[in-house]
Design a protein around this motif. Structure first.
Motif, PDB file in Angstrom:
ATOM      1  N   ILE A   2       1.025  -1.029  -0.135  1.00 38.29           N
ATOM      2  CA  ILE A   2      -0.433   0.242   0.175  1.00 38.29           C
ATOM      3  C   ILE A   2       0.788   1.163  -0.584  1.00 38.29           C
ATOM      4  O   ILE A   2       2.325   0.888   0.484  1.00 38.29           O
ATOM      5  CB  ILE A   2      -0.601  -0.245   1.523  1.00 38.29           C
ATOM      6  CG1 ILE A   2      -0.040   0.228   2.131  1.00 38.29           C
ATOM      7  CG2 ILE A   2      -2.155  -1.011   1.036  1.00 38.29           C
ATOM      8  CD1 ILE A   2      -0.772   0.417   3.642  1.00 38.29           C
ATOM      9  N   TYR A  45     -10.176  -8.948   7.948  1.00 40.30           N
ATOM     10  CA  TYR A  45     -10.631 -10.166   7.690  1.00 40.30           C
ATOM     11  C   TYR A  45     -10.844 -11.182   7.371  1.00 40.30           C
ATOM     12  O   TYR A  45     -11.659 -11.667   7.395  1.00 40.30           O
ATOM     13  CB  TYR A  45     -10.723  -9.588   6.096  1.00 40.30           C
ATOM     14  CG  TYR A  45     -10.987 -10.335   5.230  1.00 40.30           C
ATOM     15  CD1 TYR A  45     -11.641 -10.423   3.998  1.00 40.30           C
ATOM     16  CD2 TYR A  45     -10.298 -11.501   4.516  1.00 40.30           C
ATOM     17  CE1 TYR A  45     -12.493 -10.982   3.303  1.00 40.30           C
ATOM     18  CE2 TYR A  45     -10.399 -12.437   3.514  1.00 40.30           C
ATOM     19  CZ  TYR A  45     -11.754 -12.302   2.942  1.00 40.30           C
ATOM     20  OH  TYR A  45     -11.752 -12.700   1.664  1.00 40.30           O
ATOM     21  N   LYS A  79      -7.877 -11.483  -1.657  1.00 43.94           N
ATOM     22  CA  LYS A  79      -6.637 -10.309  -2.085  1.00 43.94           C
ATOM     23  C   LYS A  79      -8.028  -9.844  -2.961  1.00 43.94           C
ATOM     24  O   LYS A  79      -8.106  -8.730  -3.502  1.00 43.94           O
ATOM     25  CB  LYS A  79      -5.628 -10.524  -2.860  1.00 43.94           C
ATOM     26  CG  LYS A  79      -4.507 -10.676  -2.156  1.00 43.94           C
ATOM     27  CD  LYS A  79      -3.125 -10.714  -3.067  1.00 43.94           C
ATOM     28  CE  LYS A  79      -2.316 -11.171  -1.756  1.00 43.94           C
ATOM     29  NZ  LYS A  79      -0.273 -11.175  -2.552  1.00 43.94           N
ATOM     30  N   ASN A  80      -8.572 -10.893  -3.901  1.00 41.39           N
ATOM     31  CA  ASN A  80      -9.850 -10.307  -4.292  1.00 41.39           C
ATOM     32  C   ASN A  80     -10.755  -9.347  -3.459  1.00 41.39           C
ATOM     33  O   ASN A  80     -11.689  -8.197  -3.927  1.00 41.39           O
ATOM     34  CB  ASN A  80      -9.916 -11.722  -5.730  1.00 41.39           C
ATOM     35  CG  ASN A  80      -9.501 -11.524  -6.222  1.00 41.39           C
ATOM     36  OD1 ASN A  80      -9.141 -11.018  -6.953  1.00 41.39           O
ATOM     37  ND2 ASN A  80      -9.789 -12.523  -6.568  1.00 41.39           N
ATOM     38  N   GLU A  81     -11.609 -10.070  -2.667  1.00 42.38           N
ATOM     39  CA  GLU A  81     -12.321  -9.953  -1.524  1.00 42.38           C
ATOM     40  C   GLU A  81     -12.166  -8.005  -0.795  1.00 42.38           C
ATOM     41  O   GLU A  81     -12.994  -7.676  -0.736  1.00 42.38           O
ATOM     42  CB  GLU A  81     -12.751 -10.708  -0.593  1.00 42.38           C
ATOM     43  CG  GLU A  81     -13.587 -11.486  -1.575  1.00 42.38           C
ATOM     44  CD  GLU A  81     -13.651 -13.057  -1.001  1.00 42.38           C
ATOM     45  OE1 GLU A  81     -13.599 -12.697  -0.189  1.00 42.38           O
ATOM     46  OE2 GLU A  81     -14.806 -13.538  -1.430  1.00 42.38           O
ATOM     47  N   PHE A  82     -10.464  -8.136  -0.225  1.00 41.37           N
ATOM     48  CA  PHE A  82     -10.456  -7.037   0.373  1.00 41.37           C
ATOM     49  C   PHE A  82      -8.996  -6.358   0.171  1.00 41.37           C
ATOM     50  O   PHE A  82      -9.512  -5.422   0.474  1.00 41.37           O
ATOM     51  CB  PHE A  82      -9.684  -8.242   1.656  1.00 41.37           C
ATOM     52  CG  PHE A  82      -8.328  -7.276   2.466  1.00 41.37           C
ATOM     53  CD1 PHE A  82      -9.029  -6.595   3.386  1.00 41.37           C
ATOM     54  CD2 PHE A  82      -7.293  -7.247   2.383  1.00 41.37           C
ATOM     55  CE1 PHE A  82      -9.367  -5.990   4.896  1.00 41.37           C
ATOM     56  CE2 PHE A  82      -7.098  -7.100   2.971  1.00 41.37           C
ATOM     57  CZ  PHE A  82      -7.341  -5.654   5.067  1.00 41.37           C
ATOM     58  N   PHE A  83      -8.346  -6.623  -1.048  1.00 40.64           N
ATOM     59  CA  PHE A  83      -7.743  -6.033  -0.640  1.00 40.64           C
ATOM     60  C   PHE A  83      -7.211  -4.731  -1.988  1.00 40.64           C
ATOM     61  O   PHE A  83      -7.040  -4.066  -2.554  1.00 40.64           O
ATOM     62  CB  PHE A  83      -5.760  -6.961  -1.362  1.00 40.64           C
ATOM     63  CG  PHE A  83      -5.158  -5.841  -1.231  1.00 40.64           C
ATOM     64  CD1 PHE A  83      -4.455  -4.965   0.104  1.00 40.64           C
ATOM     65  CD2 PHE A  83      -3.917  -6.110  -2.417  1.00 40.64           C
ATOM     66  CE1 PHE A  83      -3.199  -4.247  -0.415  1.00 40.64           C
ATOM     67  CE2 PHE A  83      -3.170  -5.349  -2.559  1.00 40.64           C
ATOM     68  CZ  PHE A  83      -2.339  -4.176  -1.329  1.00 40.64           C
ATOM     69  N   TYR A  84      -7.502  -6.293  -3.510  1.00 40.12           N
ATOM     70  CA  TYR A  84      -7.748  -4.995  -5.152  1.00 40.12           C
ATOM     71  C   TYR A  84      -9.340  -3.981  -4.785  1.00 40.12           C
ATOM     72  O   TYR A  84      -9.967  -4.427  -4.055  1.00 40.12           O
ATOM     73  CB  TYR A  84      -7.617  -5.913  -5.955  1.00 40.12           C
ATOM     74  CG  TYR A  84      -6.316  -6.812  -5.737  1.00 40.12           C
ATOM     75  CD1 TYR A  84      -5.530  -6.570  -5.557  1.00 40.12           C
ATOM     76  CD2 TYR A  84      -6.642  -8.496  -6.285  1.00 40.12           C
ATOM     77  CE1 TYR A  84      -4.486  -7.363  -5.790  1.00 40.12           C
ATOM     78  CE2 TYR A  84      -5.915  -9.570  -6.446  1.00 40.12           C
ATOM     79  CZ  TYR A  84      -4.100  -8.386  -6.290  1.00 40.12           C
ATOM     80  OH  TYR A  84      -3.522  -9.519  -5.816  1.00 40.12           O
ATOM     81  N   HIS A  85      -9.342  -2.809  -5.678  1.00 46.07           N
ATOM     82  CA  HIS A  85      -9.797  -2.512  -6.267  1.00 46.07           C
ATOM     83  C   HIS A  85     -10.462  -1.386  -4.840  1.00 46.07           C
ATOM     84  O   HIS A  85     -11.644  -1.586  -4.585  1.00 46.07           O
ATOM     85  CB  HIS A  85     -11.324  -3.093  -6.675  1.00 46.07           C
ATOM     86  CG  HIS A  85     -10.854  -3.872  -7.790  1.00 46.07           C
ATOM     87  ND1 HIS A  85     -10.208  -4.159  -9.162  1.00 46.07           N
ATOM     88  CD2 HIS A  85     -11.342  -5.874  -7.668  1.00 46.07           C
ATOM     89  CE1 HIS A  85     -10.291  -4.762  -9.694  1.00 46.07           C
ATOM     90  NE2 HIS A  85     -10.210  -5.945  -8.833  1.00 46.07           N
ATOM     91  N   ARG A  86      -9.625  -1.035  -3.672  1.00 45.04           N
ATOM     92  CA  ARG A  86      -9.629   0.014  -2.897  1.00 45.04           C
ATOM     93  C   ARG A  86      -8.159   0.970  -2.535  1.00 45.04           C
ATOM     94  O   ARG A  86      -7.222   0.115  -3.211  1.00 45.04           O
ATOM     95  CB  ARG A  86      -9.694  -1.189  -1.742  1.00 45.04           C
ATOM     96  CG  ARG A  86     -11.528  -2.062  -1.524  1.00 45.04           C
ATOM     97  CD  ARG A  86     -11.354  -2.450  -0.037  1.00 45.04           C
ATOM     98  NE  ARG A  86     -11.692  -2.063   0.673  1.00 45.04           N
ATOM     99  CZ  ARG A  86     -11.020  -2.544   2.042  1.00 45.04           C
ATOM    100  NH1 ARG A  86     -11.099  -3.589   2.472  1.00 45.04           N
ATOM    101  NH2 ARG A  86     -11.543  -1.681   2.983  1.00 45.04           N
ATOM    102  N   ASP A  87      -8.647   2.237  -2.373  1.00 42.60           N
ATOM    103  CA  ASP A  87      -7.713   2.572  -2.343  1.00 42.60           C
ATOM    104  C   ASP A  87      -7.455   2.621  -0.998  1.00 42.60           C
ATOM    105  O   ASP A  87      -7.813   3.019   0.061  1.00 42.60           O
ATOM    106  CB  ASP A  87      -8.606   4.078  -2.973  1.00 42.60           C
ATOM    107  CG  ASP A  87      -7.376   5.671  -3.008  1.00 42.60           C
ATOM    108  OD1 ASP A  87      -6.350   5.659  -2.345  1.00 42.60           O
ATOM    109  OD2 ASP A  87      -8.397   6.491  -2.725  1.00 42.60           O
ATOM    110  N   TRP A  88      -6.007   2.761  -1.099  1.00 40.18           N
ATOM    111  CA  TRP A  88      -5.713   2.405   0.058  1.00 40.18           C
ATOM    112  C   TRP A  88      -4.921   4.062   1.091  1.00 40.18           C
ATOM    113  O   TRP A  88      -4.173   3.737   1.756  1.00 40.18           O
ATOM    114  CB  TRP A  88      -4.091   1.450   0.751  1.00 40.18           C
ATOM    115  CG  TRP A  88      -5.098  -0.346   0.539  1.00 40.18           C
ATOM    116  CD1 TRP A  88      -5.210  -0.864  -0.494  1.00 40.18           C
ATOM    117  CD2 TRP A  88      -6.055  -0.352   1.111  1.00 40.18           C
ATOM    118  NE1 TRP A  88      -6.568  -1.928  -0.676  1.00 40.18           N
ATOM    119  CE2 TRP A  88      -6.593  -1.580   0.925  1.00 40.18           C
ATOM    120  CE3 TRP A  88      -5.830   0.001   2.610  1.00 40.18           C
ATOM    121  CZ2 TRP A  88      -7.660  -2.742   0.904  1.00 40.18           C
ATOM    122  CZ3 TRP A  88      -6.931  -1.333   3.482  1.00 40.18           C
ATOM    123  CH2 TRP A  88      -7.324  -2.665   3.209  1.00 40.18           C
TER     124      TRP A  88
END
Length: 199
Positions: free
Chosen positions: A9, A130, A106-115
């Motif tokens: 991140i 998580y 990573k698909n559900e928690f990490f990717y496609h989120r602005d950290w």
């Protein structure tokens, strides 16, 4: 089965080392750190070992990473009767149970989120939350649309790890030290199986 994965991140890097029970895909122990050190990997293994009953000698599978070839790791396995298993060179499917967990996480928690603006320590707390959600409430088709913990409850695996049908985690295994390391393990009773297990 176990492995290490990295999260990057803007504030920095974090690493996760879980131990997955192949019976139902539950992470029964995990450590989160700012460094992919032997201490992190050993911590998650010790958390899993603390749940073994007398006479249990599960197989502990990993890839060929240096963490799993160092004397400390080998010593923990020997001390607790864990049968060591390692992937063949260049054969990642051998470790697919752990890689699959990383992919879902990573698909559900990490990717496609602005950290942006999230501190590393805060990220590690969210990651820990998580994984607890994954164990307690995330439903899996392979388990009859139950979470891993619900599936274990349905099999009658009750005891110290359960209070009125809800999960009691060993909170004392959660620690944030100066090195930025989290470690957590499920309670012994909630992770036991009557047969040999692959961790």
């Amino acid at each position: 089965v176990t492995d290490v994965t990295e999260f990057r991140i803007p504030a920095g890097k974090s690493y996760l080392s879980p131990v997955i029970d192949c019976f139902d895909g539950m992470p029964i122990s995990w450590a989160i750190s700012t460094s992919p050190s032997a201490e992190m990997a050993n911590s998650s293994l010790l958390g899993a070992c603390s749940q073994l009953k007398e006479g249990e000698h599960p197989t502990g599978h990993s890839d060929r990473g240096c963490h799993y070839r160092w004397p400390g790791w080998i010593g923990i396995c020997d001390d607790h009767g864990i049968v060591r298993s390692m992937s063949r060179k260049g054969c990642s499917p051998d470790n697919s149970a752990c890689e699959g967990f990383f992919g879902r996480l990573k698909n559900e928690f990490f990717y496609h989120r602005d950290w942006s603006g999230v501190a590393v320590e805060s990220f590690m707390e969210l990651l820990d939350e998580y994984i607890r959600f994954y164990n307690e409430r995330r439903k899996k088709q392979s388990l009859g649309w139950m979470s891993p913990m619900q599936y274990r409850i349905s099999k009658g695996w009750t005891g110290q790890g359960f209070l009125d049908g809800k999960i009691s985690f060993f909170r004392q295994h959660l620690a944030l030290g100066r090195t930025g390391r989290y470690s957590r393990s499920m309670s012994a009773s909630s992770a036991c199986c009557s047969r040999a297990r692959c961790i």
